[in-house]
Design a protein around this motif. Structure first.
Motif, PDB file in Angstrom:
ATOM      1  N   GLN A 426       5.752   7.712 -13.142  1.00 37.69           N
ATOM      2  CA  GLN A 426       7.105   8.280 -13.181  1.00 37.69           C
ATOM      3  C   GLN A 426       7.323   9.256 -12.028  1.00 37.69           C
ATOM      4  OE1 GLN A 426       7.044   9.692 -17.347  1.00 37.69           O
ATOM      5  NE2 GLN A 426       9.013   8.681 -17.569  1.00 37.69           N
ATOM      6  N   ASN A 427       6.308  10.082 -11.744  1.00 35.81           N
ATOM      7  CA  ASN A 427       6.404  11.000 -10.614  1.00 35.81           C
ATOM      8  C   ASN A 427       6.686  10.237  -9.329  1.00 35.81           C
ATOM      9  OD1 ASN A 427       5.769  14.049 -10.933  1.00 35.81           O
ATOM     10  ND2 ASN A 427       4.379  13.079 -12.391  1.00 35.81           N
ATOM     11  N   LEU A 428       5.955   9.136  -9.138  1.00 33.43           N
ATOM     12  CA  LEU A 428       6.127   8.345  -7.916  1.00 33.43           C
ATOM     13  C   LEU A 428       7.521   7.724  -7.870  1.00 33.43           C
ATOM     14  CD1 LEU A 428       2.598   6.757  -8.049  1.00 33.43           C
ATOM     15  CD2 LEU A 428       3.462   8.113  -6.121  1.00 33.43           C
ATOM     16  N   ALA A 429       7.990   7.211  -9.022  1.00 33.22           N
ATOM     17  CA  ALA A 429       9.309   6.577  -9.052  1.00 33.22           C
ATOM     18  C   ALA A 429      10.398   7.601  -8.742  1.00 33.22           C
ATOM     19  CB  ALA A 429       9.546   5.930 -10.413  1.00 33.22           C
ATOM     20  N   VAL A 430      10.279   8.799  -9.331  1.00 34.49           N
ATOM     21  CA  VAL A 430      11.280   9.836  -9.066  1.00 34.49           C
ATOM     22  C   VAL A 430      11.286  10.182  -7.577  1.00 34.49           C
ATOM     23  CG1 VAL A 430      11.783  12.284  -9.413  1.00 34.49           C
ATOM     24  CG2 VAL A 430      11.371  10.825 -11.378  1.00 34.49           C
ATOM     25  N   ALA A 431      10.095  10.249  -6.983  1.00 39.52           N
ATOM     26  CA  ALA A 431      10.018  10.584  -5.562  1.00 39.52           C
ATOM     27  C   ALA A 431      10.676   9.502  -4.707  1.00 39.52           C
ATOM     28  CB  ALA A 431       8.562  10.765  -5.142  1.00 39.52           C
ATOM     29  N   ARG A 432      10.559   8.251  -5.128  1.00 42.31           N
ATOM     30  CA  ARG A 432      11.115   7.151  -4.348  1.00 42.31           C
ATOM     31  C   ARG A 432      12.620   7.004  -4.555  1.00 42.31           C
ATOM     32  NH1 ARG A 432      12.173   4.384  -0.260  1.00 42.31           N
ATOM     33  NH2 ARG A 432      12.283   2.120  -0.382  1.00 42.31           N
ATOM     34  N   MET A 433      13.076   7.163  -5.820  1.00 42.15           N
ATOM     35  CA  MET A 433      14.478   6.879  -6.142  1.00 42.15           C
ATOM     36  C   MET A 433      15.438   7.893  -5.532  1.00 42.15           C
ATOM     37  SD  MET A 433      14.030   5.808 -10.085  1.00 42.15           S
ATOM     38  CE  MET A 433      14.286   4.124 -10.577  1.00 42.15           C
ATOM     39  N   GLY A 434      14.916   9.055  -5.154  1.00 40.86           N
ATOM     40  CA  GLY A 434      15.780  10.071  -4.553  1.00 40.86           C
ATOM     41  C   GLY A 434      16.459   9.601  -3.285  1.00 40.86           C
ATOM     42  N   VAL A 435      15.858   8.647  -2.591  1.00 44.85           N
ATOM     43  CA  VAL A 435      16.476   8.174  -1.354  1.00 44.85           C
ATOM     44  C   VAL A 435      17.034   6.761  -1.496  1.00 44.85           C
ATOM     45  CG1 VAL A 435      15.081   9.653   0.124  1.00 44.85           C
ATOM     46  CG2 VAL A 435      14.279   7.368  -0.418  1.00 44.85           C
ATOM     47  N   THR A 436      16.872   6.137  -2.671  1.00 43.92           N
ATOM     48  CA  THR A 436      17.336   4.754  -2.780  1.00 43.92           C
ATOM     49  C   THR A 436      18.460   4.571  -3.794  1.00 43.92           C
ATOM     50  OG1 THR A 436      15.590   4.333  -4.377  1.00 43.92           O
ATOM     51  CG2 THR A 436      15.159   3.676  -2.107  1.00 43.92           C
ATOM     52  N   ARG A 448      11.912   1.849 -11.995  1.00 43.15           N
ATOM     53  CA  ARG A 448      11.385   0.816 -11.126  1.00 43.15           C
ATOM     54  C   ARG A 448      11.443   1.339  -9.691  1.00 43.15           C
ATOM     55  NH1 ARG A 448      11.628  -4.786 -11.354  1.00 43.15           N
ATOM     56  NH2 ARG A 448      12.669  -4.686 -13.362  1.00 43.15           N
ATOM     57  N   ALA A 449      10.374   1.168  -8.940  1.00 43.07           N
ATOM     58  CA  ALA A 449      10.393   1.650  -7.563  1.00 43.07           C
ATOM     59  C   ALA A 449       9.439   0.816  -6.716  1.00 43.07           C
ATOM     60  CB  ALA A 449       9.987   3.121  -7.510  1.00 43.07           C
ATOM     61  N   ASP A 450       9.830   0.613  -5.478  1.00 47.43           N
ATOM     62  CA  ASP A 450       8.929  -0.060  -4.541  1.00 47.43           C
ATOM     63  C   ASP A 450       8.276   1.005  -3.666  1.00 47.43           C
ATOM     64  OD1 ASP A 450      11.350   0.572  -3.431  1.00 47.43           O
ATOM     65  OD2 ASP A 450      11.254  -0.996  -1.910  1.00 47.43           O
ATOM     66  N   LEU A 451       6.957   1.042  -3.717  1.00 53.41           N
ATOM     67  CA  LEU A 451       6.250   2.065  -2.949  1.00 53.41           C
ATOM     68  C   LEU A 451       5.807   1.503  -1.602  1.00 53.41           C
ATOM     69  CD1 LEU A 451       3.956   3.770  -5.600  1.00 53.41           C
ATOM     70  CD2 LEU A 451       6.321   4.257  -4.990  1.00 53.41           C
ATOM     71  N   THR A 452       5.722   2.387  -0.631  1.00 54.04           N
ATOM     72  CA  THR A 452       5.225   1.974   0.682  1.00 54.04           C
ATOM     73  C   THR A 452       3.729   1.691   0.585  1.00 54.04           C
ATOM     74  OG1 THR A 452       4.788   4.261   1.200  1.00 54.04           O
ATOM     75  CG2 THR A 452       6.896   3.371   1.939  1.00 54.04           C
ATOM     76  N   LEU A 483      -1.597  12.879  -5.670  1.00 51.35           N
ATOM     77  CA  LEU A 483      -0.342  12.347  -6.208  1.00 51.35           C
ATOM     78  C   LEU A 483       0.844  12.843  -5.387  1.00 51.35           C
ATOM     79  CD1 LEU A 483       1.507  10.964  -8.219  1.00 51.35           C
ATOM     80  CD2 LEU A 483       1.237  12.896  -9.764  1.00 51.35           C
ATOM     81  N   GLU A 484       0.872  14.143  -5.093  1.00 52.60           N
ATOM     82  CA  GLU A 484       2.031  14.643  -4.353  1.00 52.60           C
ATOM     83  C   GLU A 484       2.067  14.080  -2.933  1.00 52.60           C
ATOM     84  OE1 GLU A 484       2.626  18.811  -3.554  1.00 52.60           O
ATOM     85  OE2 GLU A 484       4.706  18.404  -3.048  1.00 52.60           O
ATOM     86  N   LEU A 485       0.891  13.873  -2.379  1.00 54.58           N
ATOM     87  CA  LEU A 485       0.835  13.266  -1.040  1.00 54.58           C
ATOM     88  C   LEU A 485       1.414  11.849  -1.078  1.00 54.58           C
ATOM     89  CD1 LEU A 485      -0.202  14.030   1.763  1.00 54.58           C
ATOM     90  CD2 LEU A 485      -2.366  12.921   1.197  1.00 54.58           C
ATOM     91  N   ALA A 486       1.041  11.105  -2.127  1.00 50.45           N
ATOM     92  CA  ALA A 486       1.588   9.743  -2.272  1.00 50.45           C
ATOM     93  C   ALA A 486       3.098   9.802  -2.507  1.00 50.45           C
ATOM     94  CB  ALA A 486       0.896   9.021  -3.424  1.00 50.45           C
ATOM     95  N   MET A 487       3.558  10.798  -3.283  1.00 48.15           N
ATOM     96  CA  MET A 487       5.007  10.953  -3.512  1.00 48.15           C
ATOM     97  C   MET A 487       5.723  11.211  -2.190  1.00 48.15           C
ATOM     98  SD  MET A 487       4.757  13.318  -6.930  1.00 48.15           S
ATOM     99  CE  MET A 487       6.456  13.855  -7.081  1.00 48.15           C
ATOM    100  N   THR A 488       5.083  12.004  -1.327  1.00 45.01           N
ATOM    101  CA  THR A 488       5.695  12.328  -0.043  1.00 45.01           C
ATOM    102  C   THR A 488       5.901  11.062   0.789  1.00 45.01           C
ATOM    103  OG1 THR A 488       4.521  14.402  -0.141  1.00 45.01           O
ATOM    104  CG2 THR A 488       5.447  13.800   1.985  1.00 45.01           C
ATOM    105  N   PHE A 489       4.910  10.190   0.766  1.00 48.95           N
ATOM    106  CA  PHE A 489       5.014   8.963   1.572  1.00 48.95           C
ATOM    107  C   PHE A 489       5.788   7.868   0.844  1.00 48.95           C
ATOM    108  CE2 PHE A 489       1.729  11.011   4.036  1.00 48.95           C
ATOM    109  CZ  PHE A 489       2.065  10.642   5.322  1.00 48.95           C
ATOM    110  N   ALA A 490       6.053   8.070  -0.457  1.00 48.99           N
ATOM    111  CA  ALA A 490       6.768   7.038  -1.218  1.00 48.99           C
ATOM    112  C   ALA A 490       8.204   6.886  -0.750  1.00 48.99           C
ATOM    113  CB  ALA A 490       6.747   7.373  -2.708  1.00 48.99           C
ATOM    114  N   SER A 491       8.759   7.942  -0.142  1.00 45.27           N
ATOM    115  CA  SER A 491      10.176   7.892   0.221  1.00 45.27           C
ATOM    116  C   SER A 491      10.405   7.229   1.573  1.00 45.27           C
ATOM    117  CB  SER A 491      10.763   9.298   0.220  1.00 45.27           C
ATOM    118  OG  SER A 491      10.072  10.082   1.165  1.00 45.27           O
ATOM    119  N   ARG A 492       9.398   6.624   2.138  1.00 48.52           N
ATOM    120  CA  ARG A 492       9.489   5.958   3.430  1.00 48.52           C
ATOM    121  C   ARG A 492      10.092   6.884   4.490  1.00 48.52           C
ATOM    122  NH1 ARG A 492      10.526   0.050   4.369  1.00 48.52           N
ATOM    123  NH2 ARG A 492      10.114   0.050   2.168  1.00 48.52           N
TER     124      ARG A 492
END
Ligand code: ADP
Ligand code: MG
Length: 577
Positions: A426-436, A448-452, A483-492
């Motif tokens: 969920q943390n990763l999805a929230v990090a990604r959805m902020g820009v999509t 649902r989120a597509d991660l880099t 986790l936070e590092l992955a969240m940072t890169f999740a937003s492409r």
């Protein structure tokens, strides 16, 4: 599947109970179900968004009075119109309160006091505006639900419709709470700046949530007046406002269903016992409340859930996929000019100029040199007193953090900023959805989120892939960093700012993070600015190094140049390194 059946069963059982109970008890049950809705709306604000209203009865009372007045004074369609207007009026007042109290950085106590003062104001208005509100006597003769001359509800259909509406309102709250929108609220509750840096306008999220809770509570109050056919200052009183808070606290402010049923059960017990044993009952309520606060501070529903097997726990199924790679946006350089941050009389960052091109650009310097402050300035979390900066052709200088995130800037904070209550996925999805995803669409989208592939590589390096469904509060400090590092890169991102990303990681984790940063920076051709102390990481990954000292740039160059720079050596030896 089990959970869904239970939810359907619970929803159907509420109107069934209203139908089966006798006239008097059934009527009470419908009223208490509306209290339950109001309590759940309070819990959404408190447990999810972290904003506590001590004046929640204001929304309930506005709904009740508006609906009552319209029902009495407008003969044709006044009841339906009054219910709708009651909800809207309560939402409007909540929005105004939100605009005053939830705009900047929110202090829970200040906001609670603001709503408390509002409550006293509202009570005063109701008591003074006698011609409209009936003053102390209230308004009698409120019609039950009706469609003018066409149809008027008999008591049984009245209470069945009211309880169905109550369940519907409860579900609308649950949908918001469990959606990615609710996930953003939960992240912002612990780390508002992290949420803003992920692309979310947090004040707007909070004001929106508070207003929505106002509408739902207003509708509950409006239905209440058609159920009791009478409205009195009790519906906008300190006693009711206090009860909402107590019921949410005892039931669990993080469980809307728990709050809903707790309000109903306690109201029934109060009603049964209060006539006969008033003093004893008030005392008992006090003791129950203290016992809950001390023994199960998270409330009954949470305490019960904790004891149930894992598969019964409410869990969001998060679909994470791998993004099809696309390197557009790469190649742009970060150019910062004359960045200056002054706190009072102290200049933490002093006229810093630097350029970071594709690659890992390390920022080093003794503690207090201004490294974090510089990253805060560049990511918009602490606007600098002076300076301009851009990434490629995009001027970032005046952007708010959420605009910056959508423009491609991603930030990792010095202490891991994640949502402990959400799962890793969920943390990763929230990090990604902020820009999509558009903020309002977040209520209706799936988790649902597509991660880099970068984010996936970081998760693999930290062995977090097997922990995707684990609540983040179970993670160690090092795992949270990953986790936070992955969240940072999740937003492409097209620009990455990392503040001591490897602090608290094992040597092995640090080495793999260094390797990932180095290869990704050159593959994506984006600037990754890293505040770092670990010389091994700097040597293996950095393509450039800038040294800060006392807020100023001491030197910039390649690792080799910096290691052979006499000024730098002196600064560090002077610091005792
Ligand atoms: P570093 O990350 O290089 O260790 P920081 O950027 O955190 O250093 O801090 C630089 C200096 O600015 C420190 O002296 C710190 O106390 C001060 N500082 C940072 N933020 C604030 C603030 N919000 N108000 C006042 N002083 C601050
Ligand atoms: Mg720092």
């Amino acid at each position: 599947m089990i959970r869904r059946s239970i939810a359907v069963l619970a929803s159907v059982s509420v109107p069934m109970v209203a139908l089966m109970l006798g006239g008097y008890q059934g009527g009470l049950f419908a009223q208490f179900a509306l209290y339950g809705v109001a309590t759940a709306a309070l819990a959404l604000c408190w447990g999810f968004a972290g904003i506590l209203s001590l004046g929640h009865a204001v929304s309930f009372g506005i709904g009740a009075y508006v609906a009552a007045w319209c029902g009495i004074n407008i003969p044709e369609g006044g009841t339906i119109l009054g219910i709708l207007l009651g909800g809207l009026a309560a939402g409007f007042v909540s929005m105004l309160v939100g605009l005053v109290g939830l705009r900047g950085r929110v202090n829970v106590i200040t906001f609670a006091l603001l709503t408390f003062v509002l409550l006293f104001g509202a009570v005063e208005v109701v008591n003074q505006l006698t011609p409209i509100t009936g003053g102390f006597n209230g308004l009698a003769g409120v019609p039950s639900l009706n469609l003018g001359d066409l149809w008027t509800a008999d008591p049984v259909s009245q209470r069945v419709i009211v309880t169905i509406a109550a369940v519907g309102l409860l579900w609308s709250l649950i949908v918001v709470a469990r959606s990615p929108f609710g996930g953003v609220l939960v992240l912002a509750k612990t780390h508002a700046i992290r949420a803003a840096s992920s692309g979310y306008n947090i004040p707007a999220f909070r004001i929106g949530t508070f207003s929505f809770a106002g509408v739902v509570t207003g509708l509950a109050g409006a239905l209440f007046s058609t159920q009791t056919q009478f409205v009195a200052p009790d519906q906008i009183s300190l006693a009711l406002a206090t009860n909402f808070v107590l019921w949410a606290m005892i039931g669990s402010r993080t469980s809307l269903i728990g709050s809903f049923f707790t309000a109903i059960v306690i109201s029934f017990i109060t009603n049964e016992l209060a006539d006969r044993f008033l003093t004893v009952w008030l005392l008992a309520m006090g003791i129950i409340f203290i016992a809950v606060v001390v023994l199960i501070p998270d409330g009954v529903a949470e305490a019960v859930l904790k004891r149930l097997p894992e598969r019964w726990h409410p869990r969001r199924v998060v679909t994470l996929t791998t993004a099809t790679e696309d390197t557009s946006g790469g190649g742009a350089a970060l150019e910062a000019k004359a960045i200056t941050c002054v706190f009072g009389k102290f200049t933490a960052v002093d006229d810093v100029n630097f350029t970071a091109r594709g690659g890992v650009h390390c920022l080093i310097g003794p503690n207090g040199a201004g490294k974090s402050t510089l990253l805060n300035a560049l990511s918009g979390t602490v606007p600098p007193s002076n300076g301009t900066w851009r990434i490629g052709d995009t001027d970032l200088t005046k952007m708010r953090p959420w605009h910056m995130a959508r423009a491609g800037v991603a930030r990792k904070f010095q202490t891991p900023a994640i949502a402990p209550e959400l799962t890793v996925a969920q943390n990763l999805a929230v990090a990604r959805m902020g820009v999509t995803v558009h903020p309002l669409a977040l209520i209706f989208t799936k988790w649902r989120a597509d991660l880099t592939s970068t984010a996936w590589r970081i998760l693999e390096a930290g062995d977090l892939v097997r922990l995707l469904d684990t609540p983040a509060f179970r993670l160690s400090h090092g795992q949270r960093q990953i986790l936070e590092l992955a969240m940072t890169f999740a937003s492409r991102p097209t620009l990455v700012l990392l503040d001591e990303p490897t602090a608290g990681m094992t040597a092995g984790e640090t080495a793999s993070v260094a390797e990932i940063l180095r290869t990704e920076a050159s593959a994506l051709d984006i600037p990754i600015v890293v505040v770092e102390h670990d010389m091994a990481l700097i040597r293996s990954a950095a393509s450039a190094v800038t040294v800060l000292q006392a807020g100023r740039v001491l030197a910039t160059g390649t690792v080799e140049e910096i290691e052979n720079n006499a000024d730098v050596t002196r600064a560090y030896v002077g610091e005792g390194h």
